[in-house]
Design a protein around this motif. Sequence first.
Motif, short mmCIF file in Angstrom:
data_model
loop_
_atom_site.label_atom_id
_atom_site.label_comp_id
_atom_site.label_asym_id
_atom_site.label_seq_id
_atom_site.Cartn_x
_atom_site.Cartn_y
_atom_site.Cartn_z
N GLU A 51 -36.82 20.11 -10.31
CA GLU A 51 -38.21 20.19 -10.78
C GLU A 51 -38.43 18.98 -11.69
N TYR A 52 -39.48 18.23 -11.37
CA TYR A 52 -39.89 17.10 -12.20
C TYR A 52 -41.08 17.55 -13.02
N TYR A 53 -40.87 17.73 -14.28
CA TYR A 53 -41.94 18.24 -15.14
C TYR A 53 -43.11 17.25 -15.19
N ALA A 54 -44.30 17.74 -14.83
CA ALA A 54 -45.50 16.89 -14.87
C ALA A 54 -45.87 16.67 -16.33
N ILE A 55 -45.44 15.56 -16.84
CA ILE A 55 -45.49 15.32 -18.28
C ILE A 55 -46.91 15.28 -18.83
N LYS A 56 -47.89 15.05 -17.96
CA LYS A 56 -49.27 15.05 -18.47
C LYS A 56 -49.66 16.41 -19.06
N ALA A 57 -48.95 17.46 -18.65
CA ALA A 57 -49.27 18.81 -19.13
C ALA A 57 -49.01 18.95 -20.63
N ALA A 58 -47.95 18.32 -21.10
CA ALA A 58 -47.62 18.37 -22.54
C ALA A 58 -46.67 17.20 -22.84
N PRO A 59 -47.25 16.02 -23.03
CA PRO A 59 -46.42 14.82 -23.15
C PRO A 59 -45.76 14.69 -24.52
N ASN A 60 -44.81 15.54 -24.77
CA ASN A 60 -44.10 15.47 -26.04
C ASN A 60 -42.61 15.25 -25.75
N PRO A 61 -42.03 14.23 -26.38
CA PRO A 61 -40.62 13.91 -26.08
C PRO A 61 -39.65 15.03 -26.40
N TYR A 62 -39.96 15.85 -27.39
CA TYR A 62 -39.05 16.97 -27.72
C TYR A 62 -39.02 17.98 -26.57
N LEU A 63 -40.20 18.29 -26.05
CA LEU A 63 -40.26 19.24 -24.93
C LEU A 63 -39.53 18.65 -23.73
N MET A 64 -39.74 17.35 -23.52
CA MET A 64 -39.08 16.72 -22.36
C MET A 64 -37.57 16.72 -22.54
N LYS A 65 -37.13 16.52 -23.78
CA LYS A 65 -35.69 16.52 -24.02
C LYS A 65 -35.08 17.89 -23.71
N ILE A 66 -35.79 18.94 -24.10
CA ILE A 66 -35.33 20.30 -23.81
C ILE A 66 -35.27 20.52 -22.29
N LEU A 67 -36.34 20.14 -21.61
CA LEU A 67 -36.39 20.36 -20.16
C LEU A 67 -35.35 19.52 -19.43
N ARG A 68 -35.13 18.33 -19.94
CA ARG A 68 -34.10 17.48 -19.32
C ARG A 68 -32.73 18.13 -19.46
N GLU A 69 -32.51 18.71 -20.63
CA GLU A 69 -31.23 19.39 -20.82
C GLU A 69 -31.07 20.56 -19.85
N GLU A 70 -32.20 21.13 -19.45
CA GLU A 70 -32.16 22.22 -18.46
C GLU A 70 -32.10 21.68 -17.03
N GLY A 71 -32.00 20.37 -16.89
CA GLY A 71 -31.82 19.79 -15.57
C GLY A 71 -33.09 19.29 -14.90
N PHE A 72 -34.18 19.27 -15.64
CA PHE A 72 -35.44 18.82 -15.05
C PHE A 72 -35.58 17.30 -15.12
N GLY A 73 -36.32 16.77 -14.16
CA GLY A 73 -36.74 15.38 -14.23
C GLY A 73 -38.15 15.32 -14.80
N ILE A 74 -38.76 14.14 -14.66
CA ILE A 74 -40.10 13.94 -15.21
C ILE A 74 -41.01 13.34 -14.14
#
Length: 421
Positions: A51-74
């Motif tokens: 799953e590549y998180y559609a970052i436009k939904a909530a473009p915050n690096p902390y959230l992306m870091k969490i999701l990346r740790e869960e194996g998500f892309g962007i």
Amino acid sequence: MAAKKLPFSKEQIKNIIKIHPTPFHIYDEKAIRENARNFKKAFSWNKGFKEYYAIKAAPNPYLMKILREEGFGIDCSSVAELELAKRVGMSGDEIILTSNDTPAYEFQLAKNLGAIINLDDISHIDFLEENVGLPETICMRYNPGDLKQGNLIIGHPEDAKYGFTHNQIIEGYRILKGKGVKHFGIHTMVASNELDPDYFIETAELLFKLIVEVYEETGVKIEFANLGGGIGIPYKPEEKAVDLEYVSAEIEKLFNKMIVGNGLAPLKIFFELGRAITGPYGYLVTKVRHIKNTYKSFVGLDSCMVDLMRPALYGAYHHISAVGKENEAATEKYDVTGSLCENNDKFAIGRMLPELEPNDIVVIHDAGAHGHSMGFNYNGKLKSAELLLRENGEVTEIRRAETIEDYFATLDFAGLKNFQI
Ligand SMILES: *Cc1c(COP(=O)(O)O)cnc(C)c1O
């Protein structure tokens, strides 16, 4: 009816507000992680699922870091979003660029990062080649036209500005193969905020069919199918979340029949969801500023459209809780408004709520996607802070609130002094 719950008690949120004044958005890390894991688990049958998180939904690096740790892309669709990916430390096939009307510098940054480039139009093949050169991997966005019914937010596929037509996409694979591109993907996204699980199964079927056709017509073996974003969330208490287990199991059946059955495995399944990943786990926390009674009753909050535009933009429903009054009867009919000089700056119209008074804490649900990110500075309204409720109950500010100085940062008051009139 699924009750709309809050991840904090009244005491907890009062303590948070002592340090972080309202309004603010707060995201629930625990729930985001659990949801991410459930999603991955549902599709674990597919090797390479991502799953590549559609970052436009909530473009915050902390959230992306969490999701990346869960194996998500962007999933990015602008230079700023690619830059965010870069600053989070992401690169290569962790990133997909799905943009449209794309400028050359955006393709360039995507290529520099080694991102997967998803082309929106057949003319972009030459444009990409001339401006930045072709990468080894290319994806193309399919617009099925009248083969697929759109939904309300995105509209009919034929009217949508996105993607290649059927004939164009077949031609696209032929051209790119001829130009030496080695790896191919396919993408489509024809719905937004869709709650009907069958919709996504049909979309998968449509893409699998096309994958078989592309192979037969061009000899190109597509390696990944990106089923897009668009899975809806139950904004209303009576709505039901999309059953991922069911969607996944049905897609697996089609996969086995159409992809494995035609010797086209392996094929990685991708999604680029935003809303379904963080939407339900973000809350806009505000306070009642004024109660106004004229021809109607109005609750004026200390927030406004800058924090959440969806109700004004789409007439969207967002559930509203009055903290500490959950058990009181909803006896009052209110328009819940913001402070913008725009009459559609309302979070809800004619909403039945318990009787409210100034300083009551009011929480607007499901603001974790397309909430903070969508806001604008019209009327000089400033964007709020974003907070993260950690798994241990602590709170981290993950974006400060805008200040008046931020708002004036692009204006030149020094130059104004020398401006002769
Ligand atoms: C907006 C968008 C998404 C995410 O949509 P959600 O409704 O948040 O899932 C995914 N892909 C593309 C290309 C988009 O434009």
